[in-house]
Design an enzyme around this catalytic site. Sequence first.
Site, PDB file in Angstrom:
ATOM      1  CB  VAL A  14      -0.969   0.000   1.210  1.00  0.00           C
ATOM      2  CG1 VAL A  14      -1.788   1.288   1.245  1.00  0.00           C
ATOM      3  CG2 VAL A  14      -1.903  -1.212   1.149  1.00  0.00           C
ATOM      4  CB  ALA A  43       9.741   4.794   9.247  1.00  0.00           C
ATOM      5  CE  LYS A 105      -7.712  -3.479   7.313  1.00  0.00           C
ATOM      6  NZ  LYS A 105      -7.432  -3.704   5.932  1.00  0.00           N
ATOM      7  CD  GLU A 129     -13.287   6.110   2.625  1.00  0.00           C
ATOM      8  OE1 GLU A 129     -13.865   7.173   2.881  1.00  0.00           O
ATOM      9  OE2 GLU A 129     -13.870   5.019   2.615  1.00  0.00           O
ATOM     10  N   GLY A 187      -2.047 -15.386  -4.903  1.00  0.00           N
ATOM     11  CA  GLY A 187      -1.632 -14.209  -4.129  1.00  0.00           C
ATOM     12  C   GLY A 187      -2.777 -13.447  -3.485  1.00  0.00           C
ATOM     13  CG  ASP A 201      -9.915  -8.266   6.916  1.00  0.00           C
ATOM     14  OD1 ASP A 201      -9.088  -7.396   7.223  1.00  0.00           O
ATOM     15  OD2 ASP A 201     -10.610  -8.211   5.876  1.00  0.00           O
ATOM     16  CE  LYS A 205     -11.277  -5.130   5.522  1.00  0.00           C
ATOM     17  NZ  LYS A 205     -11.101  -6.087   4.439  1.00  0.00           N
ATOM     18  N   GLY A 302      -5.323  -4.176  -2.461  1.00  0.00           N
ATOM     19  CA  GLY A 302      -4.395  -3.917  -3.569  1.00  0.00           C
ATOM     20  C   GLY A 302      -3.722  -2.583  -3.402  1.00  0.00           C
TER      21      GLY A 302
HETATM   22  N1  HSE Z   1      -7.225  -9.273   3.413  1.00  0.00           N
HETATM   23  C1  HSE Z   1      -8.280  -8.375   3.053  1.00  0.00           C
HETATM   24  C2  HSE Z   1      -9.156  -8.992   1.984  1.00  0.00           C
HETATM   25  C3  HSE Z   1      -7.782  -7.035   2.540  1.00  0.00           C
HETATM   26  O1  HSE Z   1      -8.925 -10.119   1.568  1.00  0.00           O
HETATM   27  O2  HSE Z   1     -10.114  -8.344   1.594  1.00  0.00           O
HETATM   28  C4  HSE Z   1      -7.288  -6.166   3.632  1.00  0.00           C
HETATM   29  O3  HSE Z   1      -8.257  -5.937   4.584  1.00  0.00           O
END
Ligand code: HSE
Length: 436
Positions: A14, A43, A105, A129, A187, A201, A205, A302
Site C-alpha cells: 500500500v 520509515a 482496521k 477510509e 496471491g 478481518d 471492518k 491492492g
Molecule cells: N485481506 C483483506 C481482503 C484485505 O482479503 O479483503 C485487507 O483488509
Amino acid sequence: MKPIQVGLLGIGTVGSGVFSVLKRNQEEIKRRAGRGIEIGMVADLDAERAQAIVGPGIRVVRDARDVVANPDIDIVIELIGGYGIARQLVMEAIEQGKHVVTANKALLAVHGTEIFAAAHRKGVMVAFEAAVAGGIPIIKALREGLTANRIEWIAGIINGTTNFILSEMRDKGLDFASALKDAQRLGYAEADPTFDIEGVDAAHKATLMSAIAFGIPVQFDKAYVEGITKLAPQDIKYAEQLGYRIKLFGITKRTAKGIELRVHPALVPSKRLIANVEGAMNAVVVQGDAVGTTLYYGKGAGSEPTASAVIADLVDITRLHTADAAHRVPHLAFQPDQMSSEPVLPMSEVVTSYYLRLRVADQAGVLAKVTGLLAESGISIDAMLQREAGEGEKHTDLILLTHDVREGTMNEVIAAMQALPTVVAPITRIRKEELA
Ligand code: HSE
C-alpha cells in the site's frame, strides 16, 4: 504555500502505491487540495528497499519513531498494521499533535475508543477510509454522503479473499481447502489466512461501519464472528437450486432491542446485485430511511486501490487542518458527546432466517417429525428441497429454508432435531438474508 509534509510508516504494497499515485497525480491532487502534498520522510525496516522505491531525495529511516518525532511532519500515515507497535506510534503521533491516516482496521476496531478520544483531546484528525473495503469510499459515504439518513442496516462483502474462495467453490465445485490453495497460489490469501477465512478481518471492518452508522463506540469484542472454513460445496449447490448464493457478509442492523453486529456466511437471493459480486471484489449495501438502498462496489485491497483511499484522507486533512477542530467532520460521524449507548445484541437475540441441511433416514414419517418440531416453536417454512436417495442409499439430504425467527429459538429447535434418531449427521445451519 509550502506543501504539507507527510511521514510514511511502512512502504510495502500500500505504501508504495501511495507514493506512486501521489507522484503521478500530484498536479491534479494539488488543484483539489489547494496545496501540495509531499512525502517528507519514510520509515521501513528494509530501509534499502524503501530508499530504492522513493529515490535519493527523501529521507528514509528504520525507526518509525524518528518520523513521529520530526516536528516538520504534519501527517503520519500508518501502514504497519497490527495492534503492537502501530498502536504506540499512532498514540505517539497524536500526542505530538500530528494528524494520522491509517488503513489499520484491526487497530481501530479494537483500540478505536482510546485512539479517537486522544485525537479529540489533541484536536487532530484520525482518518481511516482505507481501513474498510479498500478503494471504495464507504466511510466517506456513511459519514458524510448519507448524513441526512437514519441508517437502518448495512450488509457488506468486505473481505476479498473469502469472496474469491466462495466464487471458486461455486464456479468449480471445489471444496474449501482446494479453493483456499488456489487463493494462496494466486496471491489473494496470505500465507497465514486465519484473519480472512475466520471472518476476523471482515468483523474489524463491520465494527467500524457499525460505529459510524449508528453513533456507537467501536466494539469489536461484541461482534459475532464466523468464517467460511466449514462451508461444504453441496450447500453452495443446494442454495443455488433454491435461487440463492452464499457470501460472507459483515452485517450491522438497528433493531428495536439494540444493534446487530455480525459476520457469517449467509444465503442471499441470486437476483440481488450484491449476490453477483464475484472474485476478490468488495461491495457494501446501505439502507437509509431517506435514500433507500444504495450499493458501493469496487476493489477492497491492492496497492493503488487502497492508496486511492489513503490519499483521499490526505486531501481531506490538507483542506481541513487549519479549520477549528469543532468544525471538522467527527471521527465517527457523530459528535463525541452525542454517542449512543444502545447495546450490541448477543447472537441469540438476532432475528433472521435459516437454511438447514439435515442428513436423514429415507423412511416414512421423518419429514413430519422435523417439520413438527419447527411448527411447535412457531417457525414457518419458506421452501424445502429433498434430494432423492440414490440407488441403495439409506440416507438422504433434506433442505429447509425458514422464515425469520430469533436465533435462540432456532438453536433450541436444531438441538431437538439433532436428537431425533432419524437425523444421522450433524445438522448444517447457514443464515439467510433477503436484503429486501
Ligand atoms: N485481506 C483483506 C481482503 C484485505 O482479503 O479483503 C485487507 O483488509
